[in-house]
Design a protein around this motif. Structure first.
Motif, PDB file in Angstrom:
ATOM      1  N   ALA A  91      53.102   2.331  15.425  1.00  0.00           N
ATOM      2  CA  ALA A  91      54.406   1.686  15.673  1.00  0.00           C
ATOM      3  C   ALA A  91      54.330   0.636  16.773  1.00  0.00           C
ATOM      4  N   PHE A  92      53.388   0.771  17.699  1.00  0.00           N
ATOM      5  CA  PHE A  92      53.394  -0.116  18.864  1.00  0.00           C
ATOM      6  C   PHE A  92      51.997  -0.741  19.054  1.00  0.00           C
ATOM      7  N   PRO A  93      51.619  -1.734  18.201  1.00  0.00           N
ATOM      8  CA  PRO A  93      50.299  -2.374  18.356  1.00  0.00           C
ATOM      9  C   PRO A  93      50.309  -3.361  19.537  1.00  0.00           C
ATOM     10  N   ASP A  94      49.137  -3.709  19.929  1.00  0.00           N
ATOM     11  CA  ASP A  94      48.957  -4.727  20.980  1.00  0.00           C
ATOM     12  C   ASP A  94      49.713  -4.358  22.259  1.00  0.00           C
ATOM     13  N   ASN A  95      49.664  -3.040  22.582  1.00  0.00           N
ATOM     14  CA  ASN A  95      50.282  -2.529  23.824  1.00  0.00           C
ATOM     15  C   ASN A  95      51.778  -2.838  23.929  1.00  0.00           C
ATOM     16  N   GLU A  96      52.402  -2.890  22.774  1.00  0.00           N
ATOM     17  CA  GLU A  96      53.862  -3.064  22.808  1.00  0.00           C
ATOM     18  C   GLU A  96      54.521  -1.782  23.339  1.00  0.00           C
ATOM     19  N   SER A  97      55.666  -1.982  23.956  1.00  0.00           N
ATOM     20  CA  SER A  97      56.415  -0.820  24.459  1.00  0.00           C
ATOM     21  C   SER A  97      57.539  -0.477  23.480  1.00  0.00           C
ATOM     22  N   GLY A  98      58.042   0.727  23.633  1.00  0.00           N
ATOM     23  CA  GLY A  98      59.146   1.168  22.751  1.00  0.00           C
ATOM     24  C   GLY A  98      59.531   2.625  23.043  1.00  0.00           C
ATOM     25  N   THR A  99      60.265   3.180  22.080  1.00  0.00           N
ATOM     26  CA  THR A  99      60.781   4.552  22.266  1.00  0.00           C
ATOM     27  C   THR A  99      60.649   5.332  20.966  1.00  0.00           C
ATOM     28  N   ILE A 100      60.292   6.591  21.123  1.00  0.00           N
ATOM     29  CA  ILE A 100      60.261   7.533  19.988  1.00  0.00           C
ATOM     30  C   ILE A 100      61.406   8.530  20.188  1.00  0.00           C
ATOM     31  N   PHE A 101      62.212   8.709  19.117  1.00  0.00           N
ATOM     32  CA  PHE A 101      63.349   9.643  19.159  1.00  0.00           C
ATOM     33  C   PHE A 101      63.055  10.845  18.252  1.00  0.00           C
ATOM     34  N   ILE A 102      63.312  12.019  18.799  1.00  0.00           N
ATOM     35  CA  ILE A 102      63.178  13.249  17.994  1.00  0.00           C
ATOM     36  C   ILE A 102      64.497  14.028  18.106  1.00  0.00           C
ATOM     37  N   GLU A 103      65.084  14.291  16.935  1.00  0.00           N
ATOM     38  CA  GLU A 103      66.314  15.093  16.886  1.00  0.00           C
ATOM     39  C   GLU A 103      66.071  16.311  15.996  1.00  0.00           C
ATOM     40  N   PHE A 104      66.526  17.458  16.476  1.00  0.00           N
ATOM     41  CA  PHE A 104      66.401  18.693  15.686  1.00  0.00           C
ATOM     42  C   PHE A 104      67.707  19.463  15.864  1.00  0.00           C
ATOM     43  N   THR A 105      68.551  19.480  14.831  1.00  0.00           N
ATOM     44  CA  THR A 105      69.898  20.053  14.947  1.00  0.00           C
ATOM     45  C   THR A 105      70.161  21.023  13.803  1.00  0.00           C
ATOM     46  N   VAL A 106      71.212  21.837  14.001  1.00  0.00           N
ATOM     47  CA  VAL A 106      71.657  22.810  12.985  1.00  0.00           C
ATOM     48  C   VAL A 106      72.969  22.319  12.414  1.00  0.00           C
ATOM     49  N   GLU A 107      73.009  22.122  11.080  1.00  0.00           N
ATOM     50  CA  GLU A 107      74.222  21.660  10.427  1.00  0.00           C
ATOM     51  C   GLU A 107      75.127  22.849  10.101  1.00  0.00           C
ATOM     52  N   ALA A 108      76.387  22.539   9.710  1.00  0.00           N
ATOM     53  CA  ALA A 108      77.386  23.586   9.476  1.00  0.00           C
ATOM     54  C   ALA A 108      77.034  24.465   8.285  1.00  0.00           C
TER      55      ALA A 108
END
Length: 732
Positions: free
Chosen positions: A652-669
């Motif tokens: 996702a981040f070639p050439d030393n690019e910066s960024g963010t990884i999001f992880i969500e883990f939830t329980v639905e109704a």
């Protein structure tokens, strides 16, 4: 009897007045008669004022002519406050009862009846409502026309309250009142015939005497006057005819033999009665109330209530005017109520103990002790019938001085098996006297050996089996067992049968509980052994996976080709993700599930470290709810997470690019788990066909998603976004 009654007014007058002087003639005769009349009136006034009942005389216009001090005591108004006031305006009238009073007065004035008895409510001067009993008599002249009405009033409020509580007693009292009214009517008629035969010159005097006689005739009981002389003698100048109905002794005989009348007092009450008579000279209370028993001439036991008013004369004599009432019905009702209350109290106490305690020994001991106190018998015991035919007393309460039979074993011959069925069917044995010839000689000898003269035996039946007997013994002499005593023991035997059932059930439950606890301890020990074994398995699996990871790490040191090194590192990360799960389970309190929140944090930390990725270059944002997964779900879910995060870190981040990884883990109704991994990198190639890709990582993600019974959704918008939705293990 009619002849005797026709002579009584003159005899009574002789008792009250001085000796009759010789007949006089002319003016002297008129003056003498007038003086006698005046004295008779004074004597009558004295008796009316000191009579225990209130006396009120009305004229034909229903204005008050006479208002005794006892009437003032009952109703509260003084004579001066009511004299001359018509009855209809009298402040003590109770509006709701006025029709009843008006009708009673009308019958007297119009001559429908010569006297009547009315019970109704009245107001006292202080506003209190009381119940009063009015004995009303019409006083007639020679022509049979009413001159005035004489009313005797008595406060019966307490009686009314007692009547409301005892309906049966009310019925008996009503019958007595009806009989009394009939007797009053008969005697009033006899008095009327006697008055008609009197001479005209003494008509007024006889009229006053008849008023006094009416008081005694209408009174529900015995009216008397006794005089205690200063020399200790007691004379009875008057006693009403009711004494014959109460005691069976003629009034004249009673006045002549006072001590014979006193001899009818019950022996247990006689001493107190004598002390009362002896203390009359020292007594200062004007009124006294006493209850005692008498034995009538026919041998009948009766309860008597004596209400007495005392007057101390200047010469030292004490005059006692009183009324004696037969209260036997009330006492019987009170005794029956007391017995009922005591029976219910004892049954309630036993039932309460049965509910509160399952200790049969304590229940039996308490029962025999309380029954022994209530019945007052010499011994009470519970006899247990054993399977071999023998028996023994397992609980006993005995008075001091009598033989104790507790725990004594009796042979089968004492209570043969052929008697069992009769007791199971409800037989109760109430033996009054062993020496009355009603039982076999062998049983007489046995009862003598244990000092029993009378006995009451009721069965204790439990599940159609004769469990034992509840027995009361009278050792000191014969005893006539009362119905309430038999009912009490029968009820208690039923309660004891319930206690026995509960106790036996409790014992069985205790055995079952003990067996269950033993089995639970064995299961717990087995589970602890298996848990220890599983922990050891997880520990060894983790160690083995770490050995494999270490082998890959060693192997990679001999390989220089970048593609192969990447493959080895990916495989090493996959193995590490599985090893991490086993490590978490090994350190967990339970082997059934793993805290996936803690697992995600550890896994991502390891991956960032493996790819030498710092938070300054690529940051990690976690939004994870508290979710616990079992081993079957945690391993594929962990591998999916490993592939997706590794993919973002590598591509996702070639050439030393910066960024963010999001992880969500939830329980639905709907009990669905939602796992989202997305990044802000360059995204997926446009030409990538996810379903036909040769990438091992994406193929693993698809395969693991199917294993989780979930769905995979891939989006490519400002970075790659992978969303996996799968059912919670609890919903499966």
């Amino acid at each position: 009897m009619q002849k005797k009654l026709s002579q009584q007014p003159e005899d009574r007058l002789t008792n009250w007045a001085a000796p009759t002087p010789r007949p006089l003639e002319g003016r002297e005769s008129f003056q003498s008669a007038e003086e006698e009349l005046r004295q008779a009136y004074e004597r009558l006034t004295f008796h009316v004022e000191n009579f225990p009942l209130g006396a009120i005389e009305w004229d034909c216009a229903m204005g008050v002519k006479r208002w005794s001090s006892q009437a003032e005591h009952i109703l509260g108004w003084k004579a001066a406050e009511v004299m001359g006031i018509p009855r209809i305006e009298w402040p003590c009238n109770y509006p709701e009862d006025e029709p009843l009073v008006t009708e009673a007065v009308r019958r007297l004035i119009e001559g429908d009846e010569s006297h009547n008895l009315v019970r109704h409510r009245n107001y006292t001067k202080n506003g209190e409502v009381i119940w009063c009993e009015w004995h009303n008599s019409a006083l007639l002249d020679q022509a049979g026309q009413p001159i005035s009405i004489l009313s005797l009033v008595q406060d019966i409020t307490e009686q009314k309250q007692a009547q409301q509580e005892r309906d049966q007693l009310i019925s008996n009292i009503d019958r007595q009142n009806q009989s009394l009214e009939a007797l009053v009517q008969e005697r009033t008629a006899e008095l009327a015939r006697t008055v008609e035969r009197l001479e005209i010159e003494i008509a007024r005097r006889e009229q006053r005497d008849r008023q006094f006689s009416s008081i005694g005739a209408n009174l529900p009981g015995v009216m008397y006057r006794a005089i205690l002389r200063t020399d200790g003698r007691i004379t009875v100048p008057f006693i009403s005819d009711g004494i014959e109905e109460l005691t069976g002794i003629d009034p004249m005989d009673a006045m002549a033999d006072l001590w014979g009348l006193f001899g009818l007092v019950h022996p247990h009450d006689r001493e107190g009665f004598r002390e009362r008579i002896a203390s009359l000279g020292k007594m200062q209370k004007p009124r006294e109330h006493q209850e005692f028993r008498i034995i009538s001439a026919s041998g009948e036991l009766k309860w008597v209530q004596d209400n007495t008013h005392y007057t101390w004369m200047e010469n030292g004599d004490v005059i006692a005017d009183g009324v004696m009432l037969n209260i036997s019905d009330r006492k019987q009702a009170e005794e029956a109520m007391r017995q009922q209350v005591e029976r219910e109290r004892l049954l309630g106490a036993i039932a309460q103990r049965i509910r509160q305690s399952l200790d049969l020994t304590a229940i039996l001991s308490t029962t025999v002790e309380e029954v022994q106190q209530v019945l007052g018998c010499d011994r009470v015991l519970v006899y247990r019938v054993w399977a071999d035919g023998t028996g023994s007393a397992i609980a006993e309460a005995v008075k001091p001085g009598w033989l104790k039979v507790l725990n004594r074993v009796f042979p089968e011959e004492v209570f043969p098996a052929e008697n069992y069925q009769r007791y199971i069917e409800g037989r109760i044995c109430a033996l009054v006297d062993r020496d009355a010839g009603q039982i076999l000689p062998c049983l007489v000898e046995f009862m003598k050996s244990i000092e029993v003269r009378a006995k009451l035996v009721v069965p204790i039946v439990e599940k159609d089996t004769l469990w034992g007997l509840l027995i009361a013994h009278q050792c000191s002499g014969p005893r006539q067992w009362q119905g309430w005593e038999i009912d009490l023991l029968a009820s208690l035997a039923t309660q004891l049968a319930i206690a026995i059932q509960q106790s036996e059930l409790y014992e069985r439950l205790q055995v079952e509980l003990s067996d269950r606890k033993k089995a639970q301890r064995q299961i717990k020990a087995s589970l602890e052994e298996k848990e220890l074994l599983l922990k050891e398995v997880h520990h060894r699996v983790k160690n083995n996976l770490q050995v494999i990871s270490s082998i890959f790490s060693l192997q990679s040191s001999y390989i220089e080709e970048a593609r192969i090194l990447s493959i080895l590192r990916d495989s090493q990360n996959r193995i590490a993700s599985m090893a991490l799960i086993h490590e978490k389970l090994y350190h967990s309190d339970t082997l059934a599930k793993i805290d996936f929140n803690d697992y995600i944090e550890s896994l991502t930390s390891n991956l960032f470290s493996c790819y030498n990725m710092t938070s300054q270059k690529v940051s990690l944002k976690l939004h994870i709810e508290k979710v616990y997964l079992n081993l079957d779900t945690a391993i594929p879910c962990g591998l999916v997470l490993n592939e997706l995060v590794s993919n973002s870190l590598k591509h996702a981040f070639p050439d030393n690019e910066s960024g963010t990884i999001f992880i969500e883990f939830t329980v639905e109704a709907n009990q669905q788990l939602n796992l989202i991994v997305r990044d802000t990198g360059r995204g997926l190639p446009d030409e990538l066909d996810f379903k036909k890709t040769n990438s091992l990582g994406l193929r693993l993600v698809r395969a693991l998603t199917r294993q989780l019974r979930g769905t995979l959704d891939i989006k490519n918008n400002q970075g790659a976004c992978f969303q996996i939705t799968f059912p919670s293990p609890q919903a499966l």
